[in-house]
Scaffold this motif. Structure first.
Motif, mmCIF file in Angstrom:
data_model
loop_
_atom_site.group_PDB
_atom_site.id
_atom_site.type_symbol
_atom_site.label_atom_id
_atom_site.label_comp_id
_atom_site.label_asym_id
_atom_site.label_seq_id
_atom_site.Cartn_x
_atom_site.Cartn_y
_atom_site.Cartn_z
ATOM 1 N N LYS A 16 36.036 -41.880 -3.709
ATOM 2 C CA LYS A 16 36.077 -40.872 -2.424
ATOM 3 C C LYS A 16 36.738 -41.378 -1.486
ATOM 4 C CE LYS A 16 31.620 -38.495 -3.522
ATOM 5 N NZ LYS A 16 30.207 -38.175 -2.840
ATOM 6 N N GLU A 17 36.552 -42.900 -1.336
ATOM 7 C CA GLU A 17 37.203 -43.686 -0.470
ATOM 8 C C GLU A 17 38.771 -43.534 -0.462
ATOM 9 O OE1 GLU A 17 33.812 -47.151 0.468
ATOM 10 O OE2 GLU A 17 35.713 -47.563 -0.899
ATOM 11 N N LYS A 18 39.287 -43.516 -1.833
ATOM 12 C CA LYS A 18 40.606 -43.532 -1.955
ATOM 13 C C LYS A 18 41.234 -42.070 -1.714
ATOM 14 C CE LYS A 18 41.692 -45.085 -5.964
ATOM 15 N NZ LYS A 18 41.833 -45.401 -7.321
ATOM 16 N N ARG A 25 33.006 -41.531 7.825
ATOM 17 C CA ARG A 25 32.312 -42.971 7.107
ATOM 18 C C ARG A 25 32.925 -43.429 6.140
ATOM 19 N NH1 ARG A 25 27.649 -40.972 7.516
ATOM 20 N NH2 ARG A 25 27.407 -40.052 5.450
ATOM 21 N N GLU A 26 33.467 -42.662 5.108
ATOM 22 C CA GLU A 26 34.302 -42.949 4.018
ATOM 23 C C GLU A 26 35.378 -43.614 4.292
ATOM 24 O OE1 GLU A 26 33.113 -43.271 0.721
ATOM 25 O OE2 GLU A 26 31.306 -42.382 1.183
ATOM 26 N N ILE A 27 36.225 -43.080 5.158
ATOM 27 C CA ILE A 27 37.567 -43.436 5.679
ATOM 28 C C ILE A 27 37.304 -44.984 6.382
ATOM 29 C CG2 ILE A 27 39.318 -43.273 7.168
ATOM 30 C CD1 ILE A 27 39.228 -40.175 6.908
ATOM 31 N N THR A 28 36.261 -44.935 7.018
ATOM 32 C CA THR A 28 35.779 -46.278 7.705
ATOM 33 C C THR A 28 35.673 -47.453 6.753
ATOM 34 O OG1 THR A 28 35.059 -45.310 9.698
ATOM 35 C CG2 THR A 28 34.288 -47.464 9.382
ATOM 36 N N LYS A 29 34.665 -47.065 5.581
ATOM 37 C CA LYS A 29 34.249 -48.127 4.519
ATOM 38 C C LYS A 29 35.748 -48.456 3.919
ATOM 39 C CE LYS A 29 31.434 -45.930 2.179
ATOM 40 N NZ LYS A 29 30.193 -45.661 1.339
ATOM 41 N N ALA A 30 36.526 -47.626 3.719
ATOM 42 C CA ALA A 30 37.798 -47.920 3.118
ATOM 43 C C ALA A 30 38.696 -48.755 3.976
ATOM 44 C CB ALA A 30 38.506 -46.708 2.932
#
Length: 102
Positions: free
Chosen positions: A52-54, A83-88
């Protein structure tokens, strides 16, 4: 003196000029630093990020889509995508210094 924590977005317009100084400092080497860094970043994305992050990171930063567009296309809430983009980004920041150590 430049602030070492300044974020510089690399794109087709400024990429060559950003790497020109680095290339001249290392002029004895016969490799393209821009390609080398991009290859390192691609490998890091493949290794360090979840699916998902990718996906969301690539859609946002490579394909230039907004968080709203991504959330609509994938049927996810925009806060989830954000949130996923930030975690990436956090994960990638941990790996990028390794490029300069080698």
């Amino acid at each position: 003196m430049k602030n070492p924590n300044t974020v510089i977005n690399i794109n087709d317009v400024n990429g060559d000029s950003l790497f020109y100084e680095y290339y001249n400092r290392n002029s004895g080497k016969s490799y393209n630093p821009k390609k080398s860094m991009l290859k390192f970043l691609q490998k890091t994305i493949d290794i360090a990020l979840s699916k998902k992050e990718k996906l969301y990171f690539t859609e946002h930063f490579i394909n230039g889509k907004t968080v709203n567009q991504i959330s609509y296309e994938h049927g996810r809430h925009k806060s989830t995508v954000s949130r996923e983009i930030t975690k990436a980004k956090v994960k990638l920041r941990e790996y990028v210094p390794l490029y300069f150590i080698r």
